[in-house]
Scaffold this motif. Structure first.
Motif, PDB file in Angstrom:
ATOM      1  N   GLN A   3     -12.460  10.910 -10.024  1.00  0.00           N
ATOM      2  CA  GLN A   3     -11.201  10.269 -10.366  1.00  0.00           C
ATOM      3  C   GLN A   3     -10.542   9.819  -9.068  1.00  0.00           C
ATOM      4  OE1 GLN A   3     -10.429   9.895 -13.664  1.00  0.00           O
ATOM      5  NE2 GLN A   3     -12.422  10.873 -13.959  1.00  0.00           N
ATOM      6  N   LYS A   4      -9.808   8.731  -9.138  1.00  0.00           N
ATOM      7  CA  LYS A   4      -9.130   8.260  -7.927  1.00  0.00           C
ATOM      8  C   LYS A   4      -7.865   9.085  -7.741  1.00  0.00           C
ATOM      9  CE  LYS A   4      -7.637   4.174  -5.529  1.00  0.00           C
ATOM     10  NZ  LYS A   4      -7.030   2.875  -5.716  1.00  0.00           N
ATOM     11  N   ASP A   5      -7.897   9.940  -6.741  1.00  0.00           N
ATOM     12  CA  ASP A   5      -6.789  10.865  -6.461  1.00  0.00           C
ATOM     13  C   ASP A   5      -6.531  10.805  -4.965  1.00  0.00           C
ATOM     14  OD1 ASP A   5      -4.931  12.887  -6.406  1.00  0.00           O
ATOM     15  OD2 ASP A   5      -6.391  14.501  -6.733  1.00  0.00           O
ATOM     16  N   ILE A   6      -5.520  10.048  -4.566  1.00  0.00           N
ATOM     17  CA  ILE A   6      -5.251   9.797  -3.146  1.00  0.00           C
ATOM     18  C   ILE A   6      -4.002  10.565  -2.719  1.00  0.00           C
ATOM     19  CG2 ILE A   6      -4.867   8.038  -1.382  1.00  0.00           C
ATOM     20  CD1 ILE A   6      -7.452   7.554  -2.788  1.00  0.00           C
ATOM     21  N   ILE A   7      -4.157  11.398  -1.688  1.00  0.00           N
ATOM     22  CA  ILE A   7      -3.019  12.102  -1.098  1.00  0.00           C
ATOM     23  C   ILE A   7      -2.565  11.292   0.122  1.00  0.00           C
ATOM     24  CG2 ILE A   7      -2.184  14.294  -0.179  1.00  0.00           C
ATOM     25  CD1 ILE A   7      -3.248  14.411  -3.064  1.00  0.00           C
ATOM     26  N   THR A   8      -1.283  11.138   0.282  1.00  0.00           N
ATOM     27  CA  THR A   8      -0.773  10.293   1.364  1.00  0.00           C
ATOM     28  C   THR A   8       0.077  11.105   2.338  1.00  0.00           C
ATOM     29  OG1 THR A   8       1.210   9.664   0.122  1.00  0.00           O
ATOM     30  CG2 THR A   8      -0.736   8.282  -0.160  1.00  0.00           C
ATOM     31  N   ALA A   9       0.154  10.593   3.556  1.00  0.00           N
ATOM     32  CA  ALA A   9       1.003  11.193   4.596  1.00  0.00           C
ATOM     33  C   ALA A   9       1.289  10.095   5.621  1.00  0.00           C
ATOM     34  CB  ALA A   9       0.302  12.384   5.246  1.00  0.00           C
ATOM     35  N   GLY A  10       2.002  10.458   6.664  1.00  0.00           N
ATOM     36  CA  GLY A  10       2.301   9.492   7.716  1.00  0.00           C
ATOM     37  C   GLY A  10       3.317   8.460   7.270  1.00  0.00           C
ATOM     38  N   LYS A  11       3.214   7.276   7.825  1.00  0.00           N
ATOM     39  CA  LYS A  11       4.136   6.184   7.503  1.00  0.00           C
ATOM     40  C   LYS A  11       3.937   5.711   6.065  1.00  0.00           C
ATOM     41  CE  LYS A  11       6.109   4.934  11.565  1.00  0.00           C
ATOM     42  NZ  LYS A  11       7.540   4.720  11.791  1.00  0.00           N
ATOM     43  N   LYS A  12       4.990   5.175   5.484  1.00  0.00           N
ATOM     44  CA  LYS A  12       4.847   4.519   4.190  1.00  0.00           C
ATOM     45  C   LYS A  12       4.050   3.234   4.377  1.00  0.00           C
ATOM     46  CE  LYS A  12       9.278   6.178   2.374  1.00  0.00           C
ATOM     47  NZ  LYS A  12      10.623   5.769   1.886  1.00  0.00           N
ATOM     48  N   LEU A  13       3.289   2.877   3.351  1.00  0.00           N
ATOM     49  CA  LEU A  13       2.498   1.656   3.442  1.00  0.00           C
ATOM     50  C   LEU A  13       3.375   0.431   3.689  1.00  0.00           C
ATOM     51  CD1 LEU A  13      -0.159   2.175   0.614  1.00  0.00           C
ATOM     52  CD2 LEU A  13      -0.585   2.060   3.077  1.00  0.00           C
ATOM     53  N   THR A  14       4.595   0.475   3.171  1.00  0.00           N
ATOM     54  CA  THR A  14       5.497  -0.668   3.346  1.00  0.00           C
ATOM     55  C   THR A  14       6.008  -0.784   4.778  1.00  0.00           C
ATOM     56  OG1 THR A  14       7.289   0.748   2.539  1.00  0.00           O
ATOM     57  CG2 THR A  14       6.245  -0.747   0.948  1.00  0.00           C
ATOM     58  N   GLU A  15       5.836   0.286   5.571  1.00  0.00           N
ATOM     59  CA  GLU A  15       6.342   0.297   6.942  1.00  0.00           C
ATOM     60  C   GLU A  15       5.217   0.275   7.977  1.00  0.00           C
ATOM     61  OE1 GLU A  15       8.606   3.868   7.070  1.00  0.00           O
ATOM     62  OE2 GLU A  15      10.181   3.132   5.730  1.00  0.00           O
ATOM     63  N   ALA A  16       4.003   0.619   7.566  1.00  0.00           N
ATOM     64  CA  ALA A  16       2.900   0.797   8.515  1.00  0.00           C
ATOM     65  C   ALA A  16       2.199  -0.524   8.815  1.00  0.00           C
ATOM     66  CB  ALA A  16       1.890   1.790   7.953  1.00  0.00           C
ATOM     67  N   ALA A  41      -3.764  10.454  17.533  1.00  0.00           N
ATOM     68  CA  ALA A  41      -2.700   9.528  17.951  1.00  0.00           C
ATOM     69  C   ALA A  41      -2.439   8.508  16.847  1.00  0.00           C
ATOM     70  CB  ALA A  41      -3.116   8.832  19.246  1.00  0.00           C
ATOM     71  N   VAL A  42      -1.936   9.034  15.717  1.00  0.00           N
ATOM     72  CA  VAL A  42      -1.774   8.190  14.527  1.00  0.00           C
ATOM     73  C   VAL A  42      -0.341   8.260  13.970  1.00  0.00           C
ATOM     74  CG1 VAL A  42      -4.220   8.251  13.888  1.00  0.00           C
ATOM     75  CG2 VAL A  42      -2.696  10.060  13.051  1.00  0.00           C
ATOM     76  N   ASP A  43       0.625   8.474  14.845  1.00  0.00           N
ATOM     77  CA  ASP A  43       2.008   8.622  14.377  1.00  0.00           C
ATOM     78  C   ASP A  43       2.520   7.385  13.649  1.00  0.00           C
ATOM     79  OD1 ASP A  43       2.071  11.139  15.407  1.00  0.00           O
ATOM     80  OD2 ASP A  43       3.231  10.625  17.203  1.00  0.00           O
ATOM     81  N   ASP A  44       1.993   6.216  14.002  1.00  0.00           N
ATOM     82  CA  ASP A  44       2.482   4.984  13.388  1.00  0.00           C
ATOM     83  C   ASP A  44       1.558   4.481  12.277  1.00  0.00           C
ATOM     84  OD1 ASP A  44       0.481   4.453  15.212  1.00  0.00           O
ATOM     85  OD2 ASP A  44       1.306   2.509  15.831  1.00  0.00           O
ATOM     86  N   TYR A  45       0.651   5.340  11.808  1.00  0.00           N
ATOM     87  CA  TYR A  45      -0.288   4.974  10.747  1.00  0.00           C
ATOM     88  C   TYR A  45       0.185   5.507   9.393  1.00  0.00           C
ATOM     89  CZ  TYR A  45      -4.016   3.972  14.226  1.00  0.00           C
ATOM     90  OH  TYR A  45      -4.774   3.477  15.258  1.00  0.00           O
ATOM     91  N   ALA A  46      -0.121   4.773   8.333  1.00  0.00           N
ATOM     92  CA  ALA A  46      -0.120   5.358   6.989  1.00  0.00           C
ATOM     93  C   ALA A  46      -1.443   6.107   6.836  1.00  0.00           C
ATOM     94  CB  ALA A  46       0.000   4.282   5.928  1.00  0.00           C
ATOM     95  N   LEU A  47      -1.410   7.278   6.250  1.00  0.00           N
ATOM     96  CA  LEU A  47      -2.601   8.115   6.090  1.00  0.00           C
ATOM     97  C   LEU A  47      -2.924   8.268   4.609  1.00  0.00           C
ATOM     98  CD1 LEU A  47      -1.580  10.940   8.610  1.00  0.00           C
ATOM     99  CD2 LEU A  47      -2.881   8.856   9.103  1.00  0.00           C
ATOM    100  N   LEU A  48      -4.154   7.965   4.257  1.00  0.00           N
ATOM    101  CA  LEU A  48      -4.610   8.091   2.868  1.00  0.00           C
ATOM    102  C   LEU A  48      -5.844   8.977   2.843  1.00  0.00           C
ATOM    103  CD1 LEU A  48      -4.473   4.373   1.599  1.00  0.00           C
ATOM    104  CD2 LEU A  48      -2.627   6.042   1.667  1.00  0.00           C
ATOM    105  N   ALA A  49      -5.845   9.979   1.988  1.00  0.00           N
ATOM    106  CA  ALA A  49      -6.993  10.885   1.887  1.00  0.00           C
ATOM    107  C   ALA A  49      -7.396  11.037   0.424  1.00  0.00           C
ATOM    108  CB  ALA A  49      -6.658  12.246   2.493  1.00  0.00           C
ATOM    109  N   PRO A  50      -8.506  10.431   0.025  1.00  0.00           N
ATOM    110  CA  PRO A  50      -9.010  10.639  -1.338  1.00  0.00           C
ATOM    111  C   PRO A  50      -9.498  12.078  -1.527  1.00  0.00           C
ATOM    112  CG  PRO A  50     -10.049   8.738  -0.283  1.00  0.00           C
ATOM    113  CD  PRO A  50      -9.339   9.499   0.781  1.00  0.00           C
ATOM    114  N   GLN A  51      -9.311  12.584  -2.739  1.00  0.00           N
ATOM    115  CA  GLN A  51      -9.766  13.926  -3.080  1.00  0.00           C
ATOM    116  C   GLN A  51     -10.990  13.822  -3.982  1.00  0.00           C
ATOM    117  OE1 GLN A  51      -8.779  17.222  -2.255  1.00  0.00           O
ATOM    118  NE2 GLN A  51     -10.703  17.598  -3.347  1.00  0.00           N
ATOM    119  N   ALA A  52     -12.091  14.451  -3.564  1.00  0.00           N
ATOM    120  CA  ALA A  52     -13.301  14.457  -4.384  1.00  0.00           C
ATOM    121  C   ALA A  52     -13.135  15.394  -5.569  1.00  0.00           C
ATOM    122  CB  ALA A  52     -14.502  14.895  -3.550  1.00  0.00           C
ATOM    123  N   THR A  53     -13.658  14.996  -6.705  1.00  0.00           N
ATOM    124  CA  THR A  53     -13.694  15.886  -7.862  1.00  0.00           C
ATOM    125  C   THR A  53     -14.534  17.116  -7.518  1.00  0.00           C
ATOM    126  OG1 THR A  53     -13.493  14.007  -9.363  1.00  0.00           O
ATOM    127  CG2 THR A  53     -14.347  16.062 -10.291  1.00  0.00           C
TER     128      THR A  53
END
Length: 206
Positions: A3-16, A41-53
């Motif tokens: 299933q597509k299950d993405i956990i996010t962190a870092g900058k918002k996509l609208t800002e990154a 060194a990713v302070d200015d990145y949006a971070l996306l991490a998919p979760q495996a079933t």
């Protein structure tokens, strides 16, 4: 199937201006791989991490016959493809997209980008190689156009033969990736500070 299950962190996509897609290893979690960002060194990145079933992208070794890892492998690749396509639809270019994976996640990362070569922002593979009982050259097409790639691994490693790492690096170089490969004697199946430093210098601080 995943299933597509993405956990996010870092900058918002609208800002990154840059997005890092982080792929966890077998038995890992999206939250676990995201915690690695504290050292990058990713302070200015949006971070996306998919979760495996069930915390696993495919059931067997990455060097098992491909069919043994189906349909999970194709499903995992589709999760990444859908994620990238959504980012492109939102206005990001491939050059703004970065990829990082560890172990099983590094193998999946390398398999995805090599099947879909483009000028990405950068690729980091902590202990991984292209997937299959052999290299299936017909699966790989496109031009990396100088995409920086860092691959770090141990020799020996309990899961990833160093010969597959060398073969992977050569294929990426043939597709015009700018590959830096570091093989660490008896490092163990882990991520070291030197690998982190190389990832930051070669990929994220560009």
């Amino acid at each position: 199937m995943h299933q597509k299950d993405i956990i996010t962190a870092g900058k918002k996509l609208t800002e990154a201006k840059k997005v890092l897609i982080m792929i966890h290893g077998r038995g890992g979690t999206a939250e676990n791989i995201l915690s690695l960002a504290e050292h990058l060194a990713v302070d200015d990145y949006a971070l996306l991490a998919p979760q495996a079933t069930d915390n696993t992208w495919y059931p067997y070794s990455f060097i098992a016959p491909l069919q043994q890892n189906e349909p999970s492998l194709s499903s995992a690749l589709s999760v990444l493809s859908d994620t990238v396509n959504e980012l492109i639809t939102q206005g990001f270019t491939e050059k703004q997209l970065y990829f990082l994976g560890f172990s099983q996640g590094a193998c999946l990362t390398l398999e995805f980008v090599t099947r879909n070569a483009a000028r990405y922002g950068g690729v980091v593979a902590f202990t991984g190689g292209l997937i299959g009982d052999k290299i299936y050259q017909e699966h790989y097409s496109g031009d990396f156009k100088g995409t920086p790639v860092f691959i770090g691994t141990s020799n020996p490693d309990m899961h990833v033969p160093v010969e597959r790492v060398y073969a992977t690096s050569n294929i990426l170089r043939d597709m015009n990736a700018d590959v830096t490969e570091k093989v660490y004697p008896n490092m163990g199946h882990t991520i070291t500070q030197d690998e982190i430093d190389n990832a930051n210098t070669l990929i994220f601080n560009k």
